[in-house]
Design a protein around this motif. Structure first.
Motif, PDB file in Angstrom:
ATOM      1  N   VAL A   1      64.944  64.342 -12.477  1.00 53.16           N
ATOM      2  CA  VAL A   1      65.443  63.032 -12.060  1.00 53.16           C
ATOM      3  C   VAL A   1      64.796  61.955 -12.929  1.00 53.16           C
ATOM      4  O   VAL A   1      63.626  62.061 -13.308  1.00 53.16           O
TER       5      VAL A   1
ATOM      6  N   GLY B   1      69.907  60.423  -9.655  1.00 50.15           N
ATOM      7  CA  GLY B   1      68.955  61.070  -8.759  1.00 50.15           C
ATOM      8  C   GLY B   1      69.061  62.572  -8.674  1.00 50.15           C
ATOM      9  O   GLY B   1      68.477  63.184  -7.769  1.00 50.15           O
ATOM     10  N   TYR B   2      69.744  63.196  -9.635  1.00 48.57           N
ATOM     11  CA  TYR B   2      69.946  64.643  -9.563  1.00 48.57           C
ATOM     12  C   TYR B   2      69.223  65.375 -10.690  1.00 48.57           C
ATOM     13  O   TYR B   2      69.413  65.062 -11.865  1.00 48.57           O
TER      14      TYR B   2
ATOM     15  N   ASP C   1      76.595  62.917  -3.481  1.00 46.00           N
ATOM     16  CA  ASP C   1      75.898  61.930  -2.641  1.00 46.00           C
ATOM     17  C   ASP C   1      76.165  62.171  -1.163  1.00 46.00           C
ATOM     18  O   ASP C   1      75.285  61.958  -0.325  1.00 46.00           O
TER      19      ASP C   1
ATOM     20  N   GLY D   1      61.522  56.652 -11.712  1.00 44.19           N
ATOM     21  CA  GLY D   1      61.792  55.518 -10.843  1.00 44.19           C
ATOM     22  C   GLY D   1      63.019  55.649  -9.973  1.00 44.19           C
ATOM     23  O   GLY D   1      63.335  54.741  -9.204  1.00 44.19           O
ATOM     24  N   VAL D   2      63.723  56.781 -10.082  1.00 41.75           N
ATOM     25  CA  VAL D   2      64.935  57.006  -9.299  1.00 41.75           C
ATOM     26  C   VAL D   2      64.615  57.946  -8.140  1.00 41.75           C
ATOM     27  O   VAL D   2      63.927  58.961  -8.323  1.00 41.75           O
ATOM     28  N   GLU D   3      65.104  57.636  -6.969  1.00 45.39           N
ATOM     29  CA  GLU D   3      64.860  58.491  -5.807  1.00 45.39           C
ATOM     30  C   GLU D   3      65.598  59.809  -5.953  1.00 45.39           C
ATOM     31  O   GLU D   3      66.808  59.821  -6.193  1.00 45.39           O
ATOM     32  N   PRO D   4      64.909  60.941  -5.831  1.00 45.79           N
ATOM     33  CA  PRO D   4      65.586  62.243  -5.944  1.00 45.79           C
ATOM     34  C   PRO D   4      66.610  62.438  -4.833  1.00 45.79           C
ATOM     35  O   PRO D   4      66.338  62.165  -3.664  1.00 45.79           O
ATOM     36  N   ARG D   5      67.775  62.923  -5.215  1.00 43.96           N
ATOM     37  CA  ARG D   5      68.844  63.141  -4.238  1.00 43.96           C
ATOM     38  C   ARG D   5      69.252  64.609  -4.128  1.00 43.96           C
ATOM     39  O   ARG D   5      69.975  64.983  -3.200  1.00 43.96           O
TER      40      ARG D   5
END
Length: 302
Positions: free
Chosen positions: A37, A71-72, A290, A40-44
């Motif tokens: 990821v 986030g992937y 998502d 700074g990006v939230e993991p999804r």
């Protein structure tokens, strides 16, 4: 989730920020490109990506960065006998569809559960076989330009030409014949694939002839398993270009309805939307991942 601990030298460099290494599984090692990821990006979530016939993990190179930004973490894999993953050159038995499906489940076990599974063309049909064996490791399943049954008659003829050539020529000789013919990607043509001409040449030479022969036959005789797949409790996504010579787009539309699947058609793309329009393809994948359940349409299921 398992994280890579080391990188390996490869003539197929991964994209910036990604790592190339052998993923260790209960069924042996498989060459992967693993992209984390973005900072700074939230993991999804995590996605496992399987390539098509004559293809390789590099065919997903242009998807890693935009999916990381959404986030992937994405893990693209060379299947058994494809490019940098080893396999027998002459024995076709390890390339039986059930065996390749078990490989996918072993890859999933090595990465962890809750994976978003996406398979392109042949990779979609192998992924389907894995899901039918055990869907529990997966959070969703996307078929990328991958149809309900056997390939079109025109593509069958091209696969037959390849098989006939492999029966009498070496892999280097077949490559020279391919260059002379200039066929589309499903015959291993150099125009459809990610990399330099030298890398595409090396990728071809790395493929095991037995893998090409076995999986080519499978593409020409794949049964329709849509009804079986529709009974699996997973969110489905059917993604393709606006034009496809391997499975007509109308056939993919009908399959999506039968599966109650979310449907994405990428304008300006053909059989390899991941190469033709990577940004749009990545956006369609991430939008589905998502919230896969929000896209599920059970009205199409039998």
């Amino acid at each position: 989730m398992t994280r890579p601990t080391s990188s390996t030298s490869t003539p197929f460099p991964p994209p910036a920020g990604a790592r190339a290494y052998p993923l260790r599984t209960a069924r042996g090692e498989f060459a992967v490109v693993d992209s984390p990821v973005a900072a700074g990006v939230e993991p999804r979530g995590v996605a496992l990506l399987l390539p098509g016939f004559t293809g390789s993990k590099e065919d997903f190179h242009l998807l890693h960065e935009p999916l990381a930004a959404r986030g992937y973490r994405t893990v693209a894999v060379d299947g058994r006998g494809q490019n940098e993953s080893d396999g027998p050159a002459e024995d076709e038995s390890p390339y039986a569809r059930a065996e390749l499906a078990l490989d996918v489940l072993a890859q999933a076990a090595a990465l962890g559960t809750g994976l978003h599974l996406a398979g392109h063309s042949l990779g979609g049909q192998i992924s389907r076989a894995a899901v039918l064996l055990d869907h529990s490791p997966f959070a969703s399943f996307t078929l990328v330009a991958s149809g309900p049954a056997e390939i079109s008659e025109s593509q069958k003829q091209r696969v037959k030409l390849l098989h006939d050539a492999l029966a009498v020529m070496t892999m280097p000789q077949v490559w020279e014949a391919i260059l002379a013919m200039g066929p589309p990607e499903e015959v291993g043509g150099p125009a459809r694939g990610f990399g330099t001409p030298e890398q595409l040449h090396l990728r071809w030479l790395n493929h095991k002839p037995a893998q090409l022969l076995a999986t080519g036959r499978q593409l020409c005789a794949e049964p329709n398993r849509v009804e079986e797949l529709a009974a699996v409790p997973l969110p489905f996504h059917v993604l393709s270009g606006a034009r496809d010579d391997t499975w007509p787009v109308t056939l993919l539309d009908e399959m999506a309805v039968r599966l109650g699947a979310h449907r994405s058609v990428i304008p300006g793309a053909e059989h390899s939307p991941n190469l033709d329009r990577p940004e749009a393809t990545a956006a369609a994948l991430a939008d589905f991942w998502d919230d896969p359940a929000a896209h599920q349409d059970l009205s199409g299921r039998s």
